[in-house]
Design an enzyme around this catalytic site. Structure first.
Site, PDB file in Angstrom:
ATOM      1  CG  HIS A   1      31.883 -12.312  39.226  1.00 23.19           C
ATOM      2  ND1 HIS A   1      31.580 -13.134  38.167  1.00 23.19           N
ATOM      3  CD2 HIS A   1      31.381 -11.099  38.896  1.00 23.19           C
ATOM      4  CE1 HIS A   1      30.923 -12.464  37.247  1.00 23.19           C
ATOM      5  NE2 HIS A   1      30.795 -11.217  37.663  1.00 23.19           N
TER       6      HIS A   1
ATOM      7  CD  GLU B   1      34.015  -6.944  35.305  1.00 21.06           C
ATOM      8  OE1 GLU B   1      33.947  -6.046  36.168  1.00 21.06           O
ATOM      9  OE2 GLU B   1      33.018  -7.508  34.825  1.00 21.06           O
TER      10      GLU B   1
END
Length: 423
Positions: A272, A49
């Site tokens: 995350h 990402e």
């Protein structure tokens, strides 16, 4: 290879949540991530990402003294978001873009535009060939009504197949990334059974981090708390997986995760949690795993999970064909309306009404055509994956009829046999 041979590999993995203009405090998080990676000096840092190539170039310059080798995997419209930084020379790299990756009309999810993929790096360390894979599978969004389940299962199979066919000359295989799969999910079980990879969290000798190894936790201020309501401790969807060929022993000495906070500043790097693993590789005499001997192929976990995956994909194929049929009817309706409107205009009928209905009729036909083409492509992709699964199941039945050893040993051992022939 020397009997006392030993290799130590420190690996970092993080889904960076780097959506330009949408992710909170992105510039600050990238700066702190760069400082942290420089300070820790891992052998490999694998990131997901990182959607903006500008962010990659920023990290590239910031990490250059510590990580002289780097690569950004480009694909799709937005990009794969995958990149890697290495202290060691990258000998080769390539990537594979997943055939199925969501739906283009689900714009608010965006996965289709990203071109989700798996990237491969080949490293040569201490006389060993290391295949390093980094990937990011399709997001789940709604666990109770998961419309992307079949796509994620197909991606997991493509990933496993890609690893299987590209790692035959590798001594060590390492896979890191955001799989968007829980440990008991079908896609994860399929990946593990077919590749024989080991889960660092389950096999590490020393673990320190979030409860149950979760990589999305409620303590993280960037996490959507509503999504984690069914999971009080959080969820584990980011992984470090590994294996070595016969004659080598690999283990995870330590595994750490962040716990919702940057170890130094207190603010998270991302929504995350980061994974930090220390892997050790050493020489070991080939040993036969007793768990693989004298076990009927019919009862093996591989056969069971292959059948389960085939059934799931079969349901998705039927759904795709339903959409193709519906779109076909809509195209026919659009053509019929256009024919009627043309007849009205040509016959001097109510031209104002005909002209008014012309645009929606054309729009209906074009939209239905796009749906028809996309779901036709989806059905073909699903059928291709089904055919591959069916072939493996057929081979399993043949092996069972011949009274051979269990299928997992047959398939996983073939990789080492191919490598021995090459040598």
């Amino acid at each position: 290879m020397k009997p006392n041979f030993s290799l130590r590999l420190r690996v970092f993995n993080l889904n960076c949540w780097g959506i330009p203009y949408l992710s909170k405090h992105l510039a600050d998080r990238m700066k702190r991530l760069g400082d942290f990676l420089n300070m820790e000096s891992f052998d490999l840092a694998l990131l997901e990402e990182v959607w903006s190539e500008q962010d990659f170039q920023y990290l590239r310059q910031r990490l250059l003294p510590t990580y002289p080798a780097a690569h950004y995997f480009r694909s799709g419209i937005i990009g794969s978001g995958l990149c890697v930084f290495s202290k060691h020379t990258i000998q080769e790299f390539t990537q594979h873009v997943y055939t199925l990756n969501g739906y283009p009309y689900m714009i608010h999810h965006g996965d289709w535009f990203c071109g989700k993929a798996v990237g491969l790096l080949v490293l040569h360390l201490s006389g060993l060939v290391l295949n390093v894979y980094v990937t990011h599978l399709h997001a789940e969004y709604n666990r109770q009504k998961d419309i992307y389940l079949a796509h994620r299962v197909a991606q997991a199979w493509e990933l496993a197949h890609f690893i299987h066919h590209t790692s035959k000359k590798a001594d060590v295989v390492l896979l890191c990334g955001d799989l968007n799969l829980h440990a008991k999910d079908l896609g994860f079980r399929l990946l593990k059974e077919w590749t024989g990879l080991h889960d660092a969290y389950l096999e590490t000798r020393s673990f320190k981090g979030s409860e149950e190894g979760c990589t999305m936790v409620p303590e993280n201020c960037y996490v959507n708390q509503q999504e984690l309501e069914p999971f009080p401790c959080g969820i584990r969807i980011d992984y470090v997986l590994y294996k070595a060929v016969s004659g080598l022993f690999i283990c995870c000495k330590t595994l750490k995760t962040t716990t919702g906070y940057d170890p130094h500043s207190g603010s998270p790097f991302s929504d995350h949690e980061a994974l930090m693993a220390t892997l050790c590789v050493r020489h070991s005499p080939p040993e036969q795993d007793p768990s693989f001997t004298h076990r009927p192929a019919e009862r093996s976990p591989l056969i069971s999970v292959l059948r389960e995956a085939w059934t799931e994909l079969d349901l998705a194929v039927a759904q795709a064909h339903w959409w193709v049929t519906l779109a076909g009817y809509m195209i026919g309706l659009g053509l019929l309306l256009l024919a009627v409107l043309c007849a009205l205009v040509a016959g001097g009928g109510v031209r104002e009404v005909a002209i008014l209905l012309w645009t929606p009729s054309v729009g209906l036909m074009l939209g239905a055509s796009a749906v028809y083409l996309f779901h036709t492509q989806e059905a073909k992709g699903l059928c291709r994956t089904q055919a591959e699964l069916q072939h493996v199941l057929g081979r399993s039945r043949e092996a069972q009829d011949l009274g051979s050893e269990s299928q997992p040993a047959l398939f996983l051992g073939r990789q080492e046999g191919d490598r021995a022939e090459d040598q």
